[in-house]
Structures are given as C-alpha cells and as structure tokens.
Design a protein around this motif. Structure first.
Motif, PDB file in Angstrom:
ATOM      1  N   ILE A 135       0.844  -1.202   0.000  1.00  0.00           N
ATOM      2  CA  ILE A 135       0.000   0.000   0.000  1.00  0.00           C
ATOM      3  C   ILE A 135       0.876   1.248   0.000  1.00  0.00           C
ATOM      4  CG2 ILE A 135      -1.673   1.321   1.346  1.00  0.00           C
ATOM      5  CD1 ILE A 135      -2.748  -1.415   2.362  1.00  0.00           C
ATOM      6  N   ASN A 136       1.923   1.241   0.805  1.00  0.00           N
ATOM      7  CA  ASN A 136       2.856   2.367   0.846  1.00  0.00           C
ATOM      8  C   ASN A 136       3.459   2.631  -0.533  1.00  0.00           C
ATOM      9  OD1 ASN A 136       4.975   4.191   2.291  1.00  0.00           O
ATOM     10  ND2 ASN A 136       6.213   2.682   1.214  1.00  0.00           N
ATOM     11  N   ALA A 137       3.909   1.579  -1.209  1.00  0.00           N
ATOM     12  CA  ALA A 137       4.523   1.738  -2.534  1.00  0.00           C
ATOM     13  C   ALA A 137       3.529   2.307  -3.531  1.00  0.00           C
ATOM     14  CB  ALA A 137       5.069   0.400  -3.025  1.00  0.00           C
ATOM     15  N   ALA A 138       2.274   1.842  -3.469  1.00  0.00           N
ATOM     16  CA  ALA A 138       1.249   2.341  -4.385  1.00  0.00           C
ATOM     17  C   ALA A 138       0.953   3.814  -4.128  1.00  0.00           C
ATOM     18  CB  ALA A 138      -0.022   1.509  -4.244  1.00  0.00           C
ATOM     19  N   CYS A 139       0.931   4.205  -2.856  1.00  0.00           N
ATOM     20  CA  CYS A 139       0.658   5.604  -2.524  1.00  0.00           C
ATOM     21  C   CYS A 139       1.807   6.514  -2.949  1.00  0.00           C
ATOM     22  CB  CYS A 139       0.396   5.741  -1.030  1.00  0.00           C
ATOM     23  SG  CYS A 139      -1.190   5.054  -0.491  1.00  0.00           S
ATOM     24  N   VAL A 140       3.032   6.069  -2.734  1.00  0.00           N
ATOM     25  CA  VAL A 140       4.190   6.863  -3.157  1.00  0.00           C
ATOM     26  C   VAL A 140       4.191   7.022  -4.678  1.00  0.00           C
ATOM     27  CG1 VAL A 140       6.708   6.929  -3.288  1.00  0.00           C
ATOM     28  CG2 VAL A 140       5.588   6.274  -1.152  1.00  0.00           C
ATOM     29  N   ALA A 141       3.919   5.935  -5.403  1.00  0.00           N
ATOM     30  CA  ALA A 141       3.902   5.993  -6.863  1.00  0.00           C
ATOM     31  C   ALA A 141       2.825   6.944  -7.380  1.00  0.00           C
ATOM     32  CB  ALA A 141       3.672   4.590  -7.432  1.00  0.00           C
ATOM     33  N   ALA A 142       1.688   6.996  -6.677  1.00  0.00           N
ATOM     34  CA  ALA A 142       0.575   7.839  -7.120  1.00  0.00           C
ATOM     35  C   ALA A 142       0.610   9.236  -6.506  1.00  0.00           C
ATOM     36  CB  ALA A 142      -0.750   7.161  -6.761  1.00  0.00           C
ATOM     37  N   GLY A 143       1.529   9.456  -5.561  1.00  0.00           N
ATOM     38  CA  GLY A 143       1.599  10.753  -4.903  1.00  0.00           C
ATOM     39  C   GLY A 143       0.417  11.027  -3.994  1.00  0.00           C
ATOM     40  N   LYS A 144      -0.125   9.972  -3.358  1.00  0.00           N
ATOM     41  CA  LYS A 144      -1.301  10.119  -2.498  1.00  0.00           C
ATOM     42  C   LYS A 144      -0.925   9.959  -1.024  1.00  0.00           C
ATOM     43  CE  LYS A 144      -4.091  10.692  -5.931  1.00  0.00           C
ATOM     44  NZ  LYS A 144      -5.330   9.970  -6.165  1.00  0.00           N
ATOM     45  N   PRO A 145      -1.453  10.820  -0.151  1.00  0.00           N
ATOM     46  CA  PRO A 145      -1.151  10.711   1.282  1.00  0.00           C
ATOM     47  C   PRO A 145      -1.725   9.429   1.869  1.00  0.00           C
ATOM     48  CG  PRO A 145      -2.823  12.383   0.897  1.00  0.00           C
ATOM     49  CD  PRO A 145      -2.314  11.975  -0.444  1.00  0.00           C
ATOM     50  N   LEU A 146      -0.983   8.856   2.806  1.00  0.00           N
ATOM     51  CA  LEU A 146      -1.325   7.589   3.430  1.00  0.00           C
ATOM     52  C   LEU A 146      -1.290   7.748   4.947  1.00  0.00           C
ATOM     53  CD1 LEU A 146      -1.540   4.409   3.599  1.00  0.00           C
ATOM     54  CD2 LEU A 146       0.959   4.386   3.373  1.00  0.00           C
ATOM     55  N   VAL A 147      -2.329   7.250   5.603  1.00  0.00           N
ATOM     56  CA  VAL A 147      -2.362   7.202   7.061  1.00  0.00           C
ATOM     57  C   VAL A 147      -2.321   5.735   7.458  1.00  0.00           C
ATOM     58  CG1 VAL A 147      -3.550   7.874   9.167  1.00  0.00           C
ATOM     59  CG2 VAL A 147      -3.782   9.283   7.108  1.00  0.00           C
ATOM     60  N   THR A 148      -1.262   5.337   8.133  1.00  0.00           N
ATOM     61  CA  THR A 148      -1.087   3.938   8.474  1.00  0.00           C
ATOM     62  C   THR A 148      -1.132   3.750   9.982  1.00  0.00           C
ATOM     63  OG1 THR A 148       0.364   1.996   8.175  1.00  0.00           O
ATOM     64  CG2 THR A 148       1.432   4.131   8.493  1.00  0.00           C
ATOM     65  N   GLY A 149      -1.654   2.594  10.404  1.00  0.00           N
ATOM     66  CA  GLY A 149      -1.744   2.301  11.823  1.00  0.00           C
ATOM     67  C   GLY A 149      -1.523   0.818  12.070  1.00  0.00           C
ATOM     68  N   ALA A 150      -1.165   0.467  13.287  1.00  0.00           N
ATOM     69  CA  ALA A 150      -0.964  -0.931  13.661  1.00  0.00           C
ATOM     70  C   ALA A 150      -1.153  -1.052  15.163  1.00  0.00           C
ATOM     71  CB  ALA A 150       0.434  -1.411  13.259  1.00  0.00           C
ATOM     72  N   ALA A 151      -1.569  -2.250  15.609  1.00  0.00           N
ATOM     73  CA  ALA A 151      -1.769  -2.490  17.036  1.00  0.00           C
ATOM     74  C   ALA A 151      -1.551  -3.963  17.342  1.00  0.00           C
ATOM     75  CB  ALA A 151      -3.169  -2.061  17.467  1.00  0.00           C
ATOM     76  N   ILE A 152      -1.022  -4.231  18.514  1.00  0.00           N
ATOM     77  CA  ILE A 152      -0.835  -5.593  18.999  1.00  0.00           C
ATOM     78  C   ILE A 152      -0.736  -5.527  20.526  1.00  0.00           C
ATOM     79  CG2 ILE A 152       1.689  -5.543  18.885  1.00  0.00           C
ATOM     80  CD1 ILE A 152       1.590  -8.477  17.928  1.00  0.00           C
ATOM     81  N   ARG A 153      -1.242  -6.552  21.198  1.00  0.00           N
ATOM     82  CA  ARG A 153      -1.238  -6.610  22.655  1.00  0.00           C
ATOM     83  C   ARG A 153      -1.842  -5.328  23.246  1.00  0.00           C
ATOM     84  NH1 ARG A 153       3.845  -8.825  21.163  1.00  0.00           N
ATOM     85  NH2 ARG A 153       4.735  -6.771  21.453  1.00  0.00           N
ATOM     86  N   MET A 154      -1.059  -4.527  23.919  1.00  0.00           N
ATOM     87  CA  MET A 154      -1.524  -3.257  24.483  1.00  0.00           C
ATOM     88  C   MET A 154      -0.728  -2.087  23.916  1.00  0.00           C
ATOM     89  SD  MET A 154      -2.179  -4.406  28.465  1.00  0.00           S
ATOM     90  CE  MET A 154      -2.994  -2.872  28.927  1.00  0.00           C
ATOM     91  N   GLU A 155      -0.264  -2.258  22.681  1.00  0.00           N
ATOM     92  CA  GLU A 155       0.567  -1.254  22.035  1.00  0.00           C
ATOM     93  C   GLU A 155      -0.006  -0.892  20.668  1.00  0.00           C
ATOM     94  OE1 GLU A 155       4.125  -3.480  21.719  1.00  0.00           O
ATOM     95  OE2 GLU A 155       4.107  -4.005  23.836  1.00  0.00           O
ATOM     96  N   GLY A 156       0.286   0.332  20.245  1.00  0.00           N
ATOM     97  CA  GLY A 156      -0.174   0.751  18.926  1.00  0.00           C
ATOM     98  C   GLY A 156       0.706   1.844  18.365  1.00  0.00           C
ATOM     99  N   GLN A 157       0.562   2.087  17.077  1.00  0.00           N
ATOM    100  CA  GLN A 157       1.343   3.136  16.425  1.00  0.00           C
ATOM    101  C   GLN A 157       0.561   3.712  15.254  1.00  0.00           C
ATOM    102  OE1 GLN A 157       4.745   0.672  15.141  1.00  0.00           O
ATOM    103  NE2 GLN A 157       4.048   0.952  13.040  1.00  0.00           N
ATOM    104  N   ALA A 158       0.891   4.945  14.897  1.00  0.00           N
ATOM    105  CA  ALA A 158       0.275   5.608  13.750  1.00  0.00           C
ATOM    106  C   ALA A 158       1.286   6.552  13.124  1.00  0.00           C
ATOM    107  CB  ALA A 158      -0.976   6.377  14.170  1.00  0.00           C
TER     108      ALA A 158
END
Length: 250
Positions: A135-158
């Motif tokens: 998804i990141n590669a497709a967004c970079v190629a198209a010049g589109k902003p990307l908001v990414t997130g992830a979570a596991i256990r009691m932790e998360g990131q954005a």
C-alpha cells in the motif's frame, strides 16, 4: 451545503480549523479504507460520521465470532457476511449522506494502484507488513497521502506518509528490512480498545490531511503503550537508499 448538513456537522464546523470550507473539502473528498477489522471499523465509522463524501471500503474477509471483541463495525447478526457489507451498513446507519463503494477482494498490484488513484487519502488498516508495504509503494507511486496504523497486545502506532512533501519519509524508510514480524495479533492478542484508539487517531489524521487543519503526523511515528498510557513520538528520517522513495541506491 444545505440546512441538514449544516445541522449535522455543526459541532465540527464550529472549529475555526475546519469551518464551512473544511467541511466542504471533506464532502468533496474520497477516502480509501483498506481493511475493516479492529482499525478499519472506527476509521470508516468516524470518517463517515464526519462527512467525508465518498468511502471506498476494501476487505476480502467475512465476519467471524472472534472479530466481535474489537471490530465494532460488525455485530452478532453479521457473522458470515462480508466485512465490507456490514461496515457499509453501519456507516450508512450513521450517515446516509455518504456515498460508499465496496470491494470484497484482496487487491493485486494493478487493482491496488487503480483504487489508490481514485482516493484523496488512503488509510491502511491491515494487519501484516507485506500488505502495508504494498500500500505504501502504491501511494508513493501515485503521490497520495497515506495514514497507516498498527496495534498488537496493548501497544499501537500511527504515522502519516505524504509523498507530496519531498523531504518526508515513506513507510519503507521505517521498515528497511521488509521482513514480516514473527508476532501477529492472532498469535499474541490485542486489547479491544487499543485498536479503537489507533483507528480513531488514523481518522483524525485523515481529516487533518483532507482539510489542512493542524499538523499531520507526517514523518512522525506516534507510539502508544496502553499499559502506562504513555505516548511517544519518533521522528522518522527519509532514507536515501529507500527502494520506494529514496534518492540513491544502496
């Protein structure tokens, strides 16, 4: 903007950073939400409720009993249904003014590029690194902003990736080895509200990207530890040797 919309979005329009101009930008925007699980559920619901004009919802999976602990766009009656259908119905129940398209399949490179090209912002709510990097590669190629997130256990990131900003890093700059982590949510578990918090953060960042309000998390990785309820920010440098956005090889 008609009277119904002015009333529906009045508390948002009151914000000087949004105002009517920002609300109209949301109404004119298309958001691509990939993954309608724990992260994608609050993302789709909040973007729909906030008045993003068109949502493209993508997920190949069906609702399972084990999803209901955290994937709040789906209910007991939805077990066995495609997630895109139950999420669509939930968003429509919140805001019938939003146009919603569903794609109930995994996107290959060509289909992913086509979907990204239609969007003003892309939200990666998937659960594996391989898909996130695609998804990141497709967004970079198209010049589109990307908001990414992830979570596991009691932790998360954005984090926000914005190829329109020349000095900004992409997601591959952060994960240079591109090796899938040994642990996953399925194996290690996740606390239900954690995905809700991270998904809500993604929705906030997408609205900021679309309206120009505030300062998005562009090039900044926000880390949350729910055990202590601490947030930390890590500045991610652009990697010159990045195979996706780098300026030199090696």
């Amino acid at each position: 903007m008609n009277d119904e919309e002015l009333l529906r979005y009045s508390r948002q329009i009151m914000l000087p950073e949004i105002d009517i101009e920002g609300q109209e930008r949301l109404r004119a925007a298309t958001a691509l939400v990939i993954g309608l699980g724990g992260l994608g559920s609050p993302v789709a619901m909040y973007l729909g409720a906030a008045g993003v004009g068109r949502l493209l919802l993508v997920d190949f999976d069906h609702v399972d009993t084990s999803n209901l602990q955290r994937q709040i766009a789906h209910a007991e009656a939805d077990i066995g249904r495609p997630k895109v259908e139950s999420a669509r119905d939930r968003v429509r129940a919140l805001n019938p003014l939003v146009a919603i398209e569903t794609i109930a399949e995994a996107l290959d490179d060509e289909a992913l590029a086509a979907a990204v090209a239609r969007a003003d912002v892309v939200l990666d709510c998937t659960d594996n690194l391989t898909t996130r990097l695609a998804i990141n590669a497709a967004c970079v190629a198209a010049g589109k902003p990307l908001v990414t997130g992830a979570a596991i256990r009691m932790e998360g990131q954005a984090m926000v990736v914005d190829p329109r900003v020349p000095e900004a890093p992409c997601y591959r700059c952060l994960y240079r080895s591109a090796e899938e982590p040994a642990e996953s949510c399925t194996q290690s578990g996740v606390l239900a509200p954690v995905v809700g918090i991270i998904g809500s953060l993604q929705a906030v960042e997408a609205i900021k990207v679309l309206t120009g309000a505030g300062e998005p998390l562009t090039g900044r990785l926000l880390l949350m530890d729910a055990r202590t309820m601490e947030f930390h920010e890590v500045r991610v440098p652009k990697y010159a040797g990045c195979p996706v956005c780098g300026t030199q090889s090696g």
